[in-house]
Design a protein around this motif. Structure first.
Motif, mmCIF file in Angstrom:
data_model
loop_
_atom_site.group_PDB
_atom_site.id
_atom_site.type_symbol
_atom_site.label_atom_id
_atom_site.label_comp_id
_atom_site.label_asym_id
_atom_site.label_seq_id
_atom_site.Cartn_x
_atom_site.Cartn_y
_atom_site.Cartn_z
ATOM 1 N N VAL A 49 73.574 108.052 27.620
ATOM 2 C CA VAL A 49 74.223 109.206 26.981
ATOM 3 C C VAL A 49 75.419 108.751 26.140
ATOM 4 O O VAL A 49 75.593 109.181 24.986
ATOM 5 C CB VAL A 49 74.661 110.226 28.050
ATOM 6 N N VAL A 50 76.223 107.859 26.711
ATOM 7 C CA VAL A 50 77.388 107.365 25.962
ATOM 8 C C VAL A 50 76.944 106.579 24.734
ATOM 9 O O VAL A 50 77.539 106.685 23.649
ATOM 10 C CB VAL A 50 78.269 106.497 26.886
ATOM 11 N N GLY A 51 75.883 105.760 24.887
ATOM 12 C CA GLY A 51 75.374 105.004 23.750
ATOM 13 C C GLY A 51 74.879 105.907 22.631
ATOM 14 O O GLY A 51 75.116 105.629 21.445
ATOM 15 N N LEU A 52 74.188 106.985 22.995
ATOM 16 C CA LEU A 52 73.734 107.935 21.979
ATOM 17 C C LEU A 52 74.911 108.580 21.255
ATOM 18 O O LEU A 52 74.899 108.726 20.025
ATOM 19 C CB LEU A 52 72.867 109.012 22.633
ATOM 20 N N MET A 53 75.927 108.959 22.011
ATOM 21 C CA MET A 53 77.098 109.588 21.396
ATOM 22 C C MET A 53 77.801 108.615 20.451
ATOM 23 O O MET A 53 78.187 108.986 19.341
ATOM 24 C CB MET A 53 78.054 110.066 22.489
ATOM 25 N N ILE A 60 71.381 103.847 16.041
ATOM 26 C CA ILE A 60 71.544 104.638 17.265
ATOM 27 C C ILE A 60 70.736 104.049 18.401
ATOM 28 O O ILE A 60 71.222 103.910 19.532
ATOM 29 C CB ILE A 60 71.128 106.101 16.993
ATOM 30 N N VAL A 61 69.489 103.684 18.112
ATOM 31 C CA VAL A 61 68.631 103.100 19.149
ATOM 32 C C VAL A 61 69.186 101.762 19.619
ATOM 33 O O VAL A 61 69.188 101.457 20.823
ATOM 34 C CB VAL A 61 67.194 102.942 18.619
ATOM 35 N N LEU A 62 69.682 100.958 18.704
ATOM 36 C CA LEU A 62 70.214 99.644 19.059
ATOM 37 C C LEU A 62 71.430 99.765 19.972
ATOM 38 O O LEU A 62 71.525 99.081 21.006
ATOM 39 C CB LEU A 62 70.583 98.868 17.788
ATOM 40 N N ILE A 63 72.363 100.646 19.630
ATOM 41 C CA ILE A 63 73.561 100.825 20.454
ATOM 42 C C ILE A 63 73.195 101.374 21.825
ATOM 43 O O ILE A 63 73.748 100.952 22.848
ATOM 44 C CB ILE A 63 74.562 101.746 19.737
ATOM 45 N N THR A 64 72.236 102.298 21.875
ATOM 46 C CA THR A 64 71.811 102.861 23.160
ATOM 47 C C THR A 64 71.187 101.797 24.046
ATOM 48 O O THR A 64 71.478 101.730 25.256
ATOM 49 C CB THR A 64 70.816 104.002 22.923
ATOM 50 N N ILE A 65 70.341 100.953 23.484
ATOM 51 C CA ILE A 65 69.702 99.888 24.269
ATOM 52 C C ILE A 65 70.742 98.898 24.774
ATOM 53 O O ILE A 65 70.699 98.457 25.931
ATOM 54 C CB ILE A 65 68.628 99.181 23.420
ATOM 55 N N ILE A 66 71.691 98.540 23.924
ATOM 56 C CA ILE A 66 72.737 97.595 24.336
ATOM 57 C C ILE A 66 73.573 98.186 25.465
ATOM 58 O O ILE A 66 73.873 97.517 26.461
ATOM 59 C CB ILE A 66 73.627 97.217 23.129
ATOM 60 N N ALA A 67 73.947 99.465 25.346
ATOM 61 C CA ALA A 67 74.758 100.108 26.384
ATOM 62 C C ALA A 67 74.007 100.170 27.705
ATOM 63 O O ALA A 67 74.566 99.881 28.774
ATOM 64 C CB ALA A 67 75.172 101.509 25.933
#
Length: 251
Positions: free
Chosen positions: A183-187, A21-28
């Protein structure tokens, strides 16, 4: 009780996939920031105001409620005229713009408050100076052409568009874009975590065996880690470890 167990399982899944989750949020957030700061072209906005009055005759010296209402209704008609080729073609010619009337029309928005005789010509452009020029020229051309188009002379320019020393673009808004990306990355990260957990059909605990097979667990074999044997340790000589003892009988 069942709801508590389900919530606990949900938190367990989130904690186990927290790195994803953290990785996708940072990338987004990173991608959104790079695009907002370095890819998207800044757009500036400028506006001018025009006042629409009813043409007064010699006998009419004061405004009345009906006259004001008529002017308000005319604003909707004037809005369409401002964005028509009859006006914009002349604006393009006067400013020597390399765009079509249809393309320029998409940059111009005419707004007015409810029951107000004041209309705003709002222009968006990648250049703050050009946006102000388009707004002022559109208002000027419209003021000159209205008497020819509608046989009235009731438009006045209240304020002209100006360019400030530190004009800031209205879009893109990097901070807003990054917040939306977070927000989108977290989702996406949370959704992907639950999807991976749903597709994972491996057995991990005794509870999984009981749920799938419907049989009680009667025993558990723990994992015994292999202890590597050292290969470079020399074993002592057996003979050296046993002391040699004997008796000497005299001659």
């Amino acid at each position: 009780m069942e709801e508590t167990i389900n919530l606990r399982e949900l938190f367990t899944v989130l904690r186990k996939r927290l790195w994803l989750i953290v990785l996708i949020t940072i990338i987004a957030a990173t991608v959104s920031g790079v695009i907002s700061f370095f890819v998207l072209t800044p757009v500036y906005q400028s506006k001018t105001q025009i006042l629409i009055n009813q043409a007064k005759s010699d006998e009419q010296l004061l405004y009345n409620t009906q006259a004001v209402q008529t002017n308000v209704q005319l604003i909707n008609t004037y809005n369409d005229i401002i964005t028509s080729p009859a006006i914009l073609d002349k604006v393009i010619k006067e400013l020597t713009l390399n765009v079509s009337a249809q393309s320029l029309s998409s940059q111009i928005q005419v707004t007015s408050s409810q029951n107000s005789q004041v209309a705003q010509i709002v222009v968006q452009d990648t250049s703050a100076k050009r946006a102000a020029q388009i707004a002022n020229t559109t208002a000027s051309v419209f003021q000159k052409q209205v008497p020819k188009l509608m046989n009235v002379d009731n438009v006045k320019v209240l304020s002209k568009a100006t360019v400030g020393e530190s004009a800031s673009p209205i879009k893109p808004q990097p901070l807003l874009n990054i917040a939306i990306a977070v927000v989108v990355g977290l989702m996406i990260g949370i959704g992907l975590s639950f999807l991976l957990e749903y597709l994972d059909n491996t057995l991990k605990t005794e509870q999984d065996i009981e749920n799938i097979l419907g049989l009680p667990v009667i025993g558990v074999v723990t994992n015994i880690k292999d202890v590597p044997k050292p290969s470079n340790v020399s074993r002592p000589d057996v003979a050296a470890r046993v002391p040699q003892r004997g008796e000497t009988y005299g001659s």
